[in-house]
Design a protein around this motif. Structure first.
Motif, PDB file in Angstrom:
ATOM      1  N   MET A 355      38.318  40.283  48.349  1.00  0.00           N
ATOM      2  CA  MET A 355      39.580  39.888  48.631  1.00  0.00           C
ATOM      3  C   MET A 355      39.937  38.603  49.096  1.00  0.00           C
ATOM      4  O   MET A 355      40.921  37.815  48.342  1.00  0.00           O
ATOM      5  CB  MET A 355      40.163  41.024  49.642  1.00  0.00           C
ATOM      6  N   GLN A 356      38.904  38.190  50.010  1.00  0.00           N
ATOM      7  CA  GLN A 356      38.997  36.820  50.257  1.00  0.00           C
ATOM      8  C   GLN A 356      38.745  35.896  49.051  1.00  0.00           C
ATOM      9  O   GLN A 356      39.111  34.818  48.652  1.00  0.00           O
ATOM     10  CB  GLN A 356      37.814  36.522  51.303  1.00  0.00           C
ATOM     11  N   ARG A 357      37.791  36.236  48.184  1.00  0.00           N
ATOM     12  CA  ARG A 357      37.380  35.431  46.823  1.00  0.00           C
ATOM     13  C   ARG A 357      38.563  35.350  46.005  1.00  0.00           C
ATOM     14  O   ARG A 357      38.885  34.482  45.398  1.00  0.00           O
ATOM     15  CB  ARG A 357      36.185  36.048  46.216  1.00  0.00           C
ATOM     16  N   PHE A 358      39.187  36.687  45.879  1.00  0.00           N
ATOM     17  CA  PHE A 358      40.358  36.647  44.974  1.00  0.00           C
ATOM     18  C   PHE A 358      41.385  35.594  45.540  1.00  0.00           C
ATOM     19  O   PHE A 358      42.286  35.189  44.577  1.00  0.00           O
ATOM     20  CB  PHE A 358      40.913  38.186  45.029  1.00  0.00           C
ATOM     21  N   ARG A 359      41.546  35.554  46.851  1.00  0.00           N
ATOM     22  CA  ARG A 359      42.732  34.618  47.357  1.00  0.00           C
ATOM     23  C   ARG A 359      42.345  33.321  47.494  1.00  0.00           C
ATOM     24  O   ARG A 359      43.249  32.623  48.002  1.00  0.00           O
ATOM     25  CB  ARG A 359      42.881  35.302  48.753  1.00  0.00           C
ATOM     26  N   ASN A 360      41.430  32.987  47.013  1.00  0.00           N
ATOM     27  CA  ASN A 360      40.908  31.423  46.915  1.00  0.00           C
ATOM     28  C   ASN A 360      42.128  30.817  45.995  1.00  0.00           C
ATOM     29  O   ASN A 360      41.878  30.351  44.650  1.00  0.00           O
ATOM     30  CB  ASN A 360      39.615  31.312  46.158  1.00  0.00           C
ATOM     31  N   SER A 361      43.047  30.095  46.515  1.00  0.00           N
ATOM     32  CA  SER A 361      44.092  29.662  45.788  1.00  0.00           C
ATOM     33  C   SER A 361      43.743  28.248  45.511  1.00  0.00           C
ATOM     34  O   SER A 361      44.579  27.584  44.660  1.00  0.00           O
ATOM     35  CB  SER A 361      45.393  29.326  46.912  1.00  0.00           C
ATOM     36  N   ALA A 362      42.509  27.820  45.524  1.00  0.00           N
ATOM     37  CA  ALA A 362      41.948  26.519  44.925  1.00  0.00           C
ATOM     38  C   ALA A 362      41.535  26.820  43.522  1.00  0.00           C
ATOM     39  O   ALA A 362      41.599  25.832  42.559  1.00  0.00           O
ATOM     40  CB  ALA A 362      40.935  25.920  45.644  1.00  0.00           C
ATOM     41  N   LEU A 363      41.344  28.246  43.137  1.00  0.00           N
ATOM     42  CA  LEU A 363      40.888  28.375  41.738  1.00  0.00           C
ATOM     43  C   LEU A 363      42.256  28.885  40.988  1.00  0.00           C
ATOM     44  O   LEU A 363      42.722  30.314  41.279  1.00  0.00           O
ATOM     45  CB  LEU A 363      40.002  29.347  41.732  1.00  0.00           C
TER      46      LEU A 363
END
Ligand code: CS2
Length: 492
Positions: A355-363
């Motif tokens: 969930m944290q990886r999905f929320r990476n707003s830099a991507l």
């Protein structure tokens, strides 16, 4: 402005990481099919890490469909930048492992010849799910696929990856160039075994003796690959240029996380990828199932329902107060219980990290990019889990909603009536299903649920499964994704 090149390397700013070896001293030991962004941000980086201690493993990158990446890389001496993006900012690293680049469309003979070189010990591939021309529900070769029909008629001018691989292996046998290992790096279940089956089916039609040679000389280890790598944008090009001080026409953007788990089953020598963080194991299946079902299954759920809810990017969908709980509950309640826990992994922590990886707003990872080719992705991402739930007599309500999200999306219109450009090998079939249904949601669902290539004969005939998906499709059309989700979470 100068371009990235071997000559420009010395003048790059100190903050830009670069090869710890001289690329000119590297020889080629790997042929890679499918020189897209994922390969360049994943296997090519692991290989870049090992080249300093072992210069035998340079990569000959092959592009199957378009010469673009080849032209760009050749003009830059094979060099390109990986931009790693997260909340801490962007790190730039120049990769030197791609030492040759070849466009198969223009130089099939060159490609086939490469297989006959005894210094080549490994062939890897990232050609996407649909690139294997298989039946997604069963994993068997799709003999009606136009590329396969073509390649069986013209084996020396192959268009498909399976045709190229088989032609290459025949050349290797004839040249007595020794054993070879093929490492599939696409998100498919038992990917090595599956490709072995495809190549054997194809080769059998052409030359049964080749099948025996392959069995004795070629290893097809399975592998699980993971790194989130969205399509490169204009903003990435500009950022690469700003960080490098020279132009890079072929940068790729990725998250910091990476994982590669490989079945330790090689026919000959291999790079010590373990020094770059790869894991060699005797059985990849638990890792692969965890990744395909938890990561890719959630990704597809976020993509279809998220897109319908108006989210262009995964990080928005993963932060949506209604969609995030659905995905979290789907992981915890329905997917995780079907998995065999891979050694050293805590599934709950893995899910939370996802969930944290999905929320990476830099991507800026577009929901639309992940939504592509759903007919090829659904079986291993969502439907295998459904089968296991059914066999155990357990519920699959969240999964049924996610699958309905795919059908609603693939029906080709969004919630405001705008057209969705559905990219999928079965897109023409979808259009026909929707036209036959004359705007009625139930028959749209029925038409999709009849697709054996996606659902397999068993799920097509499973009444309760069909009903569970169908009622969600009807609700999505009638009430929209947000209201359907709210009701679902209220009662589920
Ligand atoms: C994504 C994957 O495009 C997609 O369908 O789900 O490419 C995903 O980003 C990778 O598998 C992550 O390892």
């Amino acid at each position: 402005m100068n371009s990235l090149s071997m000559r420009a390397m010395a003048g790059l700013p100190p903050a830009v990481a670069r090869p710890a070896y001289d690329p000119a001293g590297v020889t080629v030991g790997i042929v890679h099919l499918g020189l897209g962004a994922f390969h360049r941000a994943h296997q090519a980086v692991y290989t870049d890490d090992v080249l300093a201690r072992d210069p035998r493993w340079g990569i000959c990158g092959v592009s199957l469909k378009t010469p673009r990446a080849i032209d760009q890389l050749v003009a830059q001496d094979g060099l390109y930048t990986v931009l790693t993006k997260g909340s801490e900012g962007t790190a730039a690293r120049v990769i030197g492992s791609v030492r040759e680049a070849l466009f198969a469309g223009a130089d099939r003979a060159g490609l086939i010849e490469r297989f006959a070189d005894p210094r080549i010990a490994i062939v890897t591939a990232t050609v996407t799910e649909k690139g294997y021309c298989h039946d997604p529900a069963t994993g068997a070769l799709n003999r009606e696929h136009p590329d396969i029909v073509h390649d069986l008629a013209h084996p020396d001018l192959p268009e498909s990856a399976v045709g190229m691989l088989t032609a290459g292996l025949a050349a290797r046998r004839n040249a007595k160039a020794g054993p070879l290992t093929f490492v599939c790096c696409d998100n498919l279940p038992h990917n090595g075994r599956m490709v072995e089956g495809l190549v054997s089916s194809f080769a059998r039609e052409r030359d049964p003796a080749l099948v025996d040679w392959i069995r004795a000389n070629v290893a097809f280890p399975c592998s699980m690959v993971d790194r989130i790598v969205p399509a490169t944008t204009d903003a990435d090009l500009a950022e690469a240029q700003r960080l490098l001080g020279v132009r890079d026409a072929a940068p790729v953007t990725a998250e910091a996380f990476g994982q590669w788990v490989i079945e330790d089953r090689f026919a000959g020598a291999r790079p010590a990828w373990e020094h770059a963080g790869a894991q060699f194991v005797s059985d990849v299946a638990p890792f692969e199932m965890m990744k395909l079902r938890l990561l890719n299954g959630s990704h597809s759920t976020l993509a279809y329902l998220g897109f319908l809810m108006g989210h262009d990017f995964v990080w928005q969908a993963a932060a949506d107060p209604q969609l995030a709980p659905l995905v979290e509950r789907q992981m915890a309640e329905e997917i995780a219980p079907t998995l065999v826990r891979p050694a050293g992994t805590d599934l709950q922590a893995y899910g939370a990290q996802l969930m944290q990886r999905f929320r990476n707003s830099a991507l800026p990872h577009r929901t639309k990019q992940i939504a592509m080719d759903g007919s090829q992705k659904l079986p291993q991402r969502l439907l295998g889990t459904v089968r296991d739930r059914i066999a155990a007599g357990d519920s699959y309500a969240h999964l049924a909603l996610a699958i309905a999200g795919w059908i609603r999306y693939a029906s080709g219109s969004d919630e405001r009536g705008g057209a969705i450009d559905v990219a999928d090998p079965l897109a023409a079939t979808f259009v026909r299903i929707v036209a036959d249904a004359r705007g009625d949601a139930g028959p749209v669902a029925d038409g999709f649920l009849d697709l054996k290539a996606v659902f397999g004969a068993d799920l097509v005939a499973h009444y309760a499964f069909r009903e569970a998906v169908r009622s969600n499709v009807v609700a999505l059309f009638r009430d929209g994704a947000r209201a359907t989700l709210a009701r679902h979470l209220g009662v589920a």
